[in-house]
Design an enzyme around this catalytic site. Structure first.
Site, PDB file in Angstrom:
ATOM      1  N   GLY A  86     -11.802   2.906   4.334  1.00 21.13           N
ATOM      2  CA  GLY A  86     -10.880   2.026   3.621  1.00 21.13           C
ATOM      3  C   GLY A  86      -9.943   2.782   2.682  1.00 21.13           C
ATOM      4  CG  HIS A  87      -7.273   0.435   0.251  1.00 24.91           C
ATOM      5  ND1 HIS A  87      -6.346  -0.536   0.013  1.00 24.91           N
ATOM      6  CD2 HIS A  87      -8.446  -0.074  -0.146  1.00 24.91           C
ATOM      7  CE1 HIS A  87      -6.931  -1.570  -0.523  1.00 24.91           C
ATOM      8  NE2 HIS A  87      -8.202  -1.319  -0.633  1.00 24.91           N
ATOM      9  CG  ASN A  88      -7.397   3.226  -3.027  1.00 24.64           C
ATOM     10  OD1 ASN A  88      -6.294   3.655  -2.730  1.00 24.64           O
ATOM     11  ND2 ASN A  88      -7.594   1.992  -3.427  1.00 24.64           N
TER      12      ASN A  88
ATOM     13  CD  GLN B 223      -2.836  -1.426   0.376  1.00 20.81           C
ATOM     14  OE1 GLN B 223      -3.676  -0.540   0.292  1.00 20.81           O
ATOM     15  NE2 GLN B 223      -2.850  -2.501  -0.413  1.00 20.81           N
TER      16      GLN B 223
END
Lengths: 355, 355, 355
Positions: free
Chosen positions: A257-259, A216
């Site tokens: 969460g990511h993004n 990540q």
């Protein structure tokens, strides 16, 4: 223990000062000089305190009020008892919030443990390569990592850690035990205790011997005037960034969460979960414990009911709820039908204690 | 702020090296020497970067790609534009994950605050009776309790605490502010910030003067290669142990009750809750915010949809969802019916903003 | 690793002592002198250990038991095998809990990192204006803010912070990394790691340039004998206080909003969310991950099922569940219908793996 006060009483502001600074009109100008020293709820505001009445539901309390002054709408102002000054304003709660900010300024940002600001405690660790502007507070047990940068007026609270190369802007409050990694934080940001920003997103690919970790390498960008509650988790992006837009307010125990990209002036209530790569517009409100699926888009100004599960895109301005989320009209009808079935057949059986 | 880089650029690997190490086939062998220095998403990968295309949904971006190379399936490889090298592989995302691990190795484990490893910071506390192998990193403010044991290559981050008699294996990363109690952690385990492992399970019996606490005397066993997200809580067993099996990945804000046994290579997404004494097989996937009832058993390879509530045993290999959880076919049909009712009657009323 | 013991074995108590102190009757008085040194589950209790059998579901294990003694109901006592002493009691689990408290007293409160208590570690920070009674333990890295007060016998664990002017009573355990702000904590309170008490409630009013923060000037009152799990968040009141009543037990990752009032001897299971200004009576049980709407009232003794969403007031003594929550009879019927549809049509298709 009721006598313990965490905030100093104010020396007082006149009603004319409060009216002007809060954008309200004092109904009886002969009361312009009345001094107000504190804020209280309508039900128990005393003669030196200011309060507010937001709607007709407040009428019973309003009629008995002994407050020094009350923010009310023009419509409600007829019901204000004699002796209570009326500050007339379209949004009484907003007027009250502005007055409270003037009368209890210490409550606008979390306090430090010592009550003092502006110094680096000798029991903190600041990496020699970190750059702190003047007037940064670093409390006992906090740690500022290598090449990090902190703007003036910012407080890094006890036990917080600012990761390597992170940036925190000016006049921020980073609460006790907060951890920042791979994060760029704007100015005037408040992060409450125990919140985690910038750890690895949750990404794995199936591999021959189990799951393969997907590195990540994105960041978290938190824009100005954001406030984030306690024990919330915001993961950094996988390849792009996770972004929290200007003025957005996030409650406790929220998972981002990511993004994920969240726009400006959104409100995410406690325990909301936003799965990876969701895009949330400006001015979106998401009720408590709602879940937002990955990769969906929620349009500007949409409102999502508490406990709902958003599985698809939501149009701008829509009010959705339920699981799966759909326009609220359908949710309310389905709920009414379920209630009719439940209460119609079972009331007085397991529906409650007979007294 | 876009220029800030949290990771060092790689000096470059050739496509032949990448193909070999990631198990892919380079379609055009004349490109074997092309050097790749980084990874990027398909939409913006540049000529020195590698990316991937997983499905036909990626076609529009793939056709415009200016990447140095792309992992693709054989079927998609026909669509790769001239100048972009094709690395053909059955699972492009897995290939990409392996390439990213080579090109951004620092992202495979969280970084330390100083950027250095291998020493005990003088501002940490290690109990004299604790045993640390060589090459353990203990950051500022961390504490290692009495008789604890830590394996070589492991990082105990700032403000983390390793409880009395706990064991942590080799090459682990215990994140900032993590607390371990009554826990035995294997090797190659990553625990992200603020996660709590081994506190008392939640057990009370009704007593004459209220609730009687049931002492919790079990442990938590975390096997090798487990990764656990931020602010998650894993309680120790009441009389037996709570066990997290090898290679299992747990996301942020997950609740694992006492005596839960989770098998190998499971995936538990953010905000999942697993109540006490549930047994989860190998290779189980549980979607975000799903709740698993106490004492149920979920069979190997089962998949539980996000936001569902599992109240009963789930057979091996099943795909269940909903509240109460049942086979997904029924859930999808019920959802379709709810949507038909909702959208059929209300679209254009409260279903969205007209523009 | 199975040989690691986190608790010391007890030197032993006689069955007559255990019977008397746990309110049970020893069926065979000739066994009064048998010594018991530990506790174990029914399935593996050995001859020096005591266990319990709560219901007929335990019969298969009971009939094979080799325990030294077993708490059982009179009805089940006929099934106890020869050689196992029967301690007859109406509530076997309660008897067992009391016995475990005697035999593993160290498990009744979390242990300190060093195994010792009663001193302020030189690596802790106690503000000179704080007042600590004798016999307070402050671990490494903990910080006690200005004018805070801590009662004797209380442990403030590593990395915890007690905010300015907070009060913590006697014999409390404040776990590692816990943060207290604007909080008054009673005596005999246990707070597990990473829990956040007393940060700002989540309150904003719409303003001309975005959202206006409403200062939060209330407190959190936690009464005696409360136990709070890990990574839970309890916000302080906006104008009034947030109150957790005597003897109430709160699990991990629970969200309690501002102004919530929870009565005595309630149980809130993991991941419950209680929105602002809800009022919960005495003896209320709320199942895991249930959500309680703001401003609702839940009557004394009500039980709310896991994963349900309470949108309206719940009468005293009621058993409610579902989303929206309604009497359980309706919920169970609706679930049975959903299951009939799902399993009736789909079993053997996506409902599970054929073997």
């Amino acid at each position: 223990m009721d006598s313990i006060r965490f905030f100093q009483p104010h020396e007082g502001l006149s009603l004319s000062e409060l009216a002007e600074q809060c954008g309200a009109e004092l109904a009886d100008s002969s009361l312009a000089g009345r001094r107000i020293t504190g804020v209280a709820p309508l039900s128990r505001a005393a003669s030196e305190e200011i309060t507010f009445a937001n709607s007709r539901k407040a009428l019973p309390d309003l009629k008995k009020s002994k407050a020094g002054a009350v923010f009310v709408t023009a419509a409600l102002s007829k019901e204000v008892p004699e002796g209570v000054a009326s500050l007339i304003i379209a949004a009484p709660q907003t007027g009250f919030a502005l007055a409270a900010a003037l009368l209890v300024p210490d409550a606008m940002r979390p306090q430090t443990l010592s009550g003092h600001t502006g110094m680096v405690h000798p029991g903190a660790l600041v990496d020699p390569s970190a750059r702190l502007e003047d007037g940064v507070t670093v409390e006992f047990g906090a740690v500022i990592g290598a090449e990090a940068e902190i703007g003036s007026g910012t407080v890094i609270s006890a036990g917080a850690s600012v990761g390597r190369r992170c940036r925190v802007g000016r006049n921020c409050h980073i609460g006790p035990g907060v951890t920042l990694q791979h994060a760029l934080i704007g100015s005037d940001v408040i992060v409450h205790p125990g919140t985690r920003i910038g750890q690895d997103g949750f990404g794995y690919a199936p591999g021959p011997g189990g799951l393969v970790k997907i590195p990540q390498i994105g960041r978290v960008i938190v824009q100005d005037h954001v406030e984030i509650g306690a024990n919330t988790a915001i993961d950094r992006g996988a390849l792009d960034d996770t972004v929290i837009g200007e003025g957005t307010k996030i409650d406790n125990l929220v998972q981002i969460g990511h993004n994920v990209r969240i726009g400006r002036f959104c409100v995410l209530v406690g325990q909301v979960g936003v799965a990876g790569s969701a895009t949330i517009g400006n001015g979106v409100m998401i009720g408590g414990a709602a879940g937002i699926n990955g990769h969906v888009t929620i349009g500007d100004g949409a409102q999502i009911a508490a406990l709902s599960g958003v599985a698809t895109d939501v149009p701008a301005g829509a009010r959705w709820g339920g699981q799966p989320a759909r326009p609220m009209q359908g949710v309310l009808r389905d709920a009414a039908e379920a209630n009719a079935r439940a209460f119609g057949r079972s009331k007085g059986r397991d529906g409650g204690q007979k007294k």
